[in-house]
Design an enzyme around this catalytic site. Structure first.
Site, PDB file in Angstrom:
ATOM      1  CG  HIS A 255      -4.726  57.131   2.741  1.00 31.16           C
ATOM      2  ND1 HIS A 255      -4.301  55.699   1.861  1.00 31.16           N
ATOM      3  CD2 HIS A 255      -4.220  56.895   3.868  1.00 31.16           C
ATOM      4  CE1 HIS A 255      -3.510  55.460   2.508  1.00 31.16           C
ATOM      5  NE2 HIS A 255      -3.614  55.374   3.908  1.00 31.16           N
TER       6      HIS A 255
ATOM      7  CB  CYS B  58      -1.018  57.995   2.536  1.00 29.56           C
ATOM      8  SG  CYS B  58      -0.332  55.994   2.868  1.00 29.56           S
TER       9      CYS B  58
ATOM     10  CG  ASN C 111      -2.352  52.416   3.908  1.00 25.52           C
ATOM     11  OD1 ASN C 111      -2.081  53.111   2.522  1.00 25.52           O
ATOM     12  ND2 ASN C 111      -1.662  53.067   4.638  1.00 25.52           N
TER      13      ASN C 111
END
Length: 336
Positions: free
Chosen positions: A257, A115, A287
């Protein structure tokens, strides 16, 4: 320009998610979960999922095409793809993405930092531009975590979606709007087991034994990851702000993020910046791993939430463990 007066400047921006949408209610028909359970814990209402036969590379091509169009060019000297779900274990995904964009012959490689991958890829690409190696770099974050999730795991199935986002960087001056500055990167390999796919790599394959089925899927220790994400993204954003001489109140937008809405709220409280300064699309896409930050940028730029002249800090946290951030004055940029 010498190395000291070169900078990587954001000149183009694009995002793409596949058309197939899986709502919380649709997940609840297959798993022991509910829309209320998912929303209260993650802030997510839906996610986009690739169709059978599609890949991270397919999404990367579309996001990259849009970033090139946004910048008004069809060329880049180097293509960097941040992904933890490459089309194949070997070779890297970036060369094929570059070729499909008409960029055969340019440097192309993958970056794997889960990520945080997009921030790491920005840092590497900025270094290539500042060194004089490249005049332009196409930086793409693309992931399809739907392909590595355990179908019966409601925790991970609820969180992750597929997508890609990209920016086109060009050589410019550090004083320009869009110039990347204040890069901060970090990692802690002692906690690598918190976020992992245990099987498929050389460590597991070298045993000569077939992997347990559970080890072929993505796993995450949610509570520990939550605490680490809040701690490291907060400290990284503050480190970048300190390097730029920005106080918390100076920062117009913090683009992080999109891991979990509760994580974003906790970081906002720690930094002392109101949640209204944190652009978010997690409710609509979930996500999306390395695609997360550029997708938020594309959405916020299109909606007018991001405006030229604003002080912006980007930040990420992911497996490795890894984290990073970078700052810029937002440029006047259009998104297709």
């Amino acid at each position: 320009m010498s190395g000291t007066d070169r900078a990587a400047v954001v000149a183009g921006l694009g995002g793409w998610v596949p058309p197939d949408v899986v709502t919380n209610d649709a997940l609840a028909q297959r798993l022991d979960t509910s829309d209320e359970w998912i929303r209260s814990r993650t802030g997510i209402g839906q996610r986009h999922i690739i169709a059978p036969g599609e890949s991270s590379g397919d999404l990367a091509v579309e996001a990259g095409r849009r970033a090139l169009e946004s910048a008004g060019t069809n060329h880049a000297d180097v293509v960097v793809v941040a992904t933890s779900t490459p089309d194949r274990p070997c070779p890297a995904t970036a060369p094929e993405v570059a070729s499909r964009l008409g960029l055969t012959g340019v440097g192309a490689f993958d970056v794997g930092a889960v990520c945080t991958g997009f921030v790491y890829a920005l840092g590497v690409s900025a270094g290539l531009i500042e060194s004089g190696f490249a005049s332009t770099a196409l930086v793409i974050g693309a992931d399809t975590f739907s392909t590595i999730l355990n179908p019966s795991d409601r925790a991970t199935r609820a969180v992750f979606g597929d997508g890609a986002g990209a920016v086109l960087l060009r050589r410019g001056a550090p004083s320009e709007f869009g110039a990347l500055r204040g890069l901060h990167l970090g990692s802690d390999g002692t906690r690598s087991r918190l976020i992992e796919v245990a099987a498929g790599g050389s460590r597991q394959r070298s045993t000569g034994l077939p992997p347990d089925e559970a080890d072929t899927y993505f796993t995450m220790e949610g509570r520990a990851v939550f605490a680490e994400a809040v701690r490291h993204m907060t400290s990284s954003v503050q480190a970048t702000a300190d390097r730029l001489g920005w106080a918390s109140g100076d920062i117009d937008k913090v683009v992080l993020h999109q891991a979990n809405a509760r994580i974003l709220a906790a970081i906002a409280e720690r930094i002392g910046v109101g949640p209204e300064r944190f652009p978010s699309n997690i409710d609509r896409v979930g996500n999306t791993v390395a695609a997360s930050i550029p997708l938020v940028l594309a959405d916020a730029n299109s909606s007018g939430e991001l405006r030229a002249g604003q002080k912006v800090v980007l930040g990420g946290f992911g497996g490795g463990l890894s984290w990073g951030s970078v700052g810029l004055i937002w440029p006047d940029i259009s998104t297709p």
